[in-house]
Motif scaffolding. Structure first.
Motif, short mmCIF file in Angstrom:
data_model
loop_
_atom_site.label_atom_id
_atom_site.label_comp_id
_atom_site.label_asym_id
_atom_site.label_seq_id
_atom_site.Cartn_x
_atom_site.Cartn_y
_atom_site.Cartn_z
N ALA A 25 42.48 41.54 38.63
CA ALA A 25 41.38 41.27 37.71
C ALA A 25 41.78 41.52 36.26
CB ALA A 25 40.17 42.14 38.07
N SER A 26 42.63 42.54 36.03
CA SER A 26 42.94 42.94 34.67
C SER A 26 44.22 42.35 34.12
CB SER A 26 43.02 44.48 34.60
OG SER A 26 41.79 45.04 34.98
N ALA A 27 45.16 41.99 34.99
CA ALA A 27 46.39 41.37 34.51
C ALA A 27 46.04 40.00 33.91
CB ALA A 27 47.36 41.19 35.67
N HIS A 28 46.55 39.75 32.70
CA HIS A 28 46.26 38.46 32.06
C HIS A 28 47.07 37.38 32.76
CE1 HIS A 28 45.45 35.42 29.10
NE2 HIS A 28 44.64 36.25 28.46
N VAL A 29 46.37 36.47 33.43
CA VAL A 29 47.03 35.53 34.33
C VAL A 29 48.03 34.64 33.61
CG1 VAL A 29 45.22 33.77 34.12
CG2 VAL A 29 46.58 33.88 36.19
N LYS A 30 47.78 34.33 32.33
CA LYS A 30 48.69 33.46 31.59
C LYS A 30 50.07 34.10 31.39
CE LYS A 30 45.32 30.77 28.87
NZ LYS A 30 44.06 31.54 28.93
N TRP A 31 50.15 35.41 31.54
CA TRP A 31 51.43 36.09 31.36
C TRP A 31 52.31 36.02 32.61
CZ3 TRP A 31 49.18 41.26 29.04
CH2 TRP A 31 48.48 40.96 27.87
N PHE A 32 51.71 35.68 33.75
CA PHE A 32 52.45 35.79 35.01
C PHE A 32 52.42 34.51 35.86
CE2 PHE A 32 50.89 40.04 33.90
CZ PHE A 32 52.08 40.73 33.85
N CYS A 33 51.51 33.60 35.59
CA CYS A 33 51.36 32.40 36.42
C CYS A 33 51.32 31.14 35.56
CB CYS A 33 50.06 32.49 37.25
SG CYS A 33 49.97 33.93 38.34
N ALA A 34 51.57 30.02 36.22
CA ALA A 34 51.47 28.73 35.53
C ALA A 34 50.00 28.46 35.19
CB ALA A 34 52.03 27.62 36.40
N TYR A 35 49.78 27.81 34.06
CA TYR A 35 48.41 27.50 33.63
C TYR A 35 48.43 26.22 32.81
CZ TYR A 35 49.82 29.18 29.04
OH TYR A 35 50.46 29.34 27.84
N ASN A 36 47.25 25.63 32.68
CA ASN A 36 47.10 24.44 31.85
C ASN A 36 45.76 24.54 31.13
OD1 ASN A 36 47.05 21.96 30.61
ND2 ASN A 36 46.66 20.79 32.50
N SER A 51 39.92 34.53 48.26
CA SER A 51 40.38 34.53 46.87
C SER A 51 39.33 33.96 45.91
CB SER A 51 41.67 33.73 46.74
OG SER A 51 42.71 34.33 47.50
N GLU A 52 38.65 32.89 46.34
CA GLU A 52 37.62 32.28 45.49
C GLU A 52 36.49 33.29 45.21
OE1 GLU A 52 37.16 29.25 44.18
OE2 GLU A 52 38.71 27.97 45.07
N PHE A 53 36.03 33.92 46.27
CA PHE A 53 34.93 34.88 46.13
C PHE A 53 35.38 36.09 45.30
CE2 PHE A 53 32.55 38.62 47.62
CZ PHE A 53 31.26 38.21 47.33
N TYR A 54 36.59 36.55 45.53
CA TYR A 54 37.09 37.71 44.80
C TYR A 54 37.16 37.43 43.30
CZ TYR A 54 39.94 41.67 43.41
OH TYR A 54 40.39 42.80 42.78
N MET A 55 37.60 36.24 42.93
CA MET A 55 37.69 35.92 41.50
C MET A 55 36.31 35.84 40.87
SD MET A 55 40.76 36.05 40.72
CE MET A 55 40.55 35.52 39.02
N ARG A 56 35.33 35.34 41.62
CA ARG A 56 33.96 35.34 41.09
C ARG A 56 33.49 36.78 40.87
NH1 ARG A 56 33.31 30.72 44.44
NH2 ARG A 56 32.64 31.95 46.23
N TRP A 65 44.43 29.62 38.93
CA TRP A 65 45.56 30.18 38.19
C TRP A 65 46.00 31.52 38.77
CZ3 TRP A 65 43.76 29.48 32.37
CH2 TRP A 65 43.73 28.10 32.07
N SER A 66 45.04 32.27 39.30
CA SER A 66 45.33 33.62 39.80
C SER A 66 45.77 33.65 41.26
CB SER A 66 44.09 34.51 39.63
OG SER A 66 43.74 34.64 38.27
#
Length: 349
Positions: A32-43, A243-248, A226-227
């Motif tokens: 939840a706290s790791a900034h996803v753009k620093w570790f995963c592909a994104y657009n 994963s979907e529910f967890y991100m919500r 992304w996460s």
């Protein structure tokens, strides 16, 4: 098909599931706290999840659970127990409160030295640069933290870096990071020993932090995919939830705590404690990149924890928190989706 009794049981289980998911989202805060753009592909320019899919039954129940705990915290603040907690916090953070300015200056100085040492970074790990001038500016900003007199110059340097990042990556991408502008204003006003229309520097940087985290929460709902690679590499973080529910749930937790930073003294200080714990725990999970990238926000949160200022004749009664939360959630969702649609020609629903 469920019979009536089974449907009742399933319906009654939803609030419990949402509460547990929110609790585990706080405990397992790495994803939840790791900034996803620093570790995963994104657009950034991609099509976000439509609001019609975001505002589902899970989302509504999670919001209901969040509002319940937010109002409960507001009610607690006005009780003798709340007052006792506030006094205990004041005693525990008295030394930190005296040196809060030094904490932010020291951490910011270390932050800019760190990204200078790594090289090729503007402000955060995903904001790359090849300019030979940027490292020199970063070192100059770090040096500016050594004296209160040079803080306004350091603040100007941060604004210039932010402007470079907006030029290279666009305003929507940099909407993730208004905290840097908040820190710049804090440093400038602290150096000049001034306030803006009676608003203290800590209030400005606290507001910028809240806006930063509320915006980041919407991204968890708009682009949850992304996460997903993080859950593949760190499956324990989701505690077995989808994963979907967890991100919500993670987005709701983060948004609620971010909004709480804007609210009454004990509520915002408790929210800052939880958020600081989340970011620090993420550093252990994701390493030095996460630690460097989030060092400034952690320093600000620690300062918020120590801040014992109160508003005289504060009229924010507990029930107003629910309306304030709803208004902030609506405004942030609309700003994100309408802004994205206007810039990248994507759809909202």
């Amino acid at each position: 098909m469920f019979n009536h009794r089974e449907r009742d049981v399933v319906w009654m289980a939803w609030p419990l599931r949402c509460t547990l998911a929110g609790l585990f989202s706080v405990i397992g805060a790495g994803a939840a706290s790791a900034h996803v753009k620093w570790f995963c592909a994104y657009n950034v320019a991609g099509q976000p999840r439509g609001l019609e899919k975001v505002l589902c039954q899970d989302f509504e129940l999670l919001v209901g659970v969040a509002v319940f705990w937010l109002v409960a915290g507001c009610l607690l603040e006005g009780t003798p127990l709340g007052e006792a907690i506030r006094r205990a916090l004041n005693r525990a953070t008295s030394l930190l409160r005296i040196h809060s300015e030094l904490v932010i200056r020291a951490v910011c100085g270390c932050f800019f030295v760190s990204i200078w040492a790594i090289g090729g970074i503007l402000l955060t790990p995903e904001l790359k640069t090849t300019s030979v001038l940027i490292p020199q500016l970063q070192l100059a900003i770090a040096a500016g933290m050594l004296s209160r007199r040079t803080l306004p110059l350091a603040a100007l340097g941060i604004v210039i870096l932010f402007a470079f990042a907006v030029h290279d990556y666009g305003s929507f991408h940099l909407a993730d990071y208004p905290i840097f502008l908040g820190v710049a204003v804090y440093l400038a006003l602290t150096g000049l020993q001034r306030e803006v229309f009676g608003v203290s520097p800590i209030v400005i940087v606290r507001t910028a932090t809240a806006i930063t985290l509320m915006w980041a929460s919407v991204e968890k709902w708009a682009f949850p995919e992304w996460s997903f690679p993080i859950f593949v590499e760190h499956p324990a973080l989701s505690f077995g939830f989808d994963s979907e529910f967890y991100m919500r749930a993670a987005g709701i937790v983060e948004f609620t705590l971010a909004f709480a930073l804007l609210w009454t003294p004990l509520v915002r200080r408790c929210a800052a404690i939880v958020l600081a714990g989340m970011f620090i725990s993420a550093c252990f999970e994701f390493g030095k990149i996460d630690m460097i990238g989030h060092s400034a926000i952690i320093a600000v949160l620690v300062t918020i924890i120590a801040d014992d200022s109160i508003v005289a004749n504060d009229r924010r009664v507990p029930w107003l928190a629910a309306f304030g939360f709803g208004g902030a959630l609506t405004a942030t969702l609309l700003a994100y989706y309408v802004g994205h649609a206007a810039i990248f020609a994507t759809t909202i629903l």
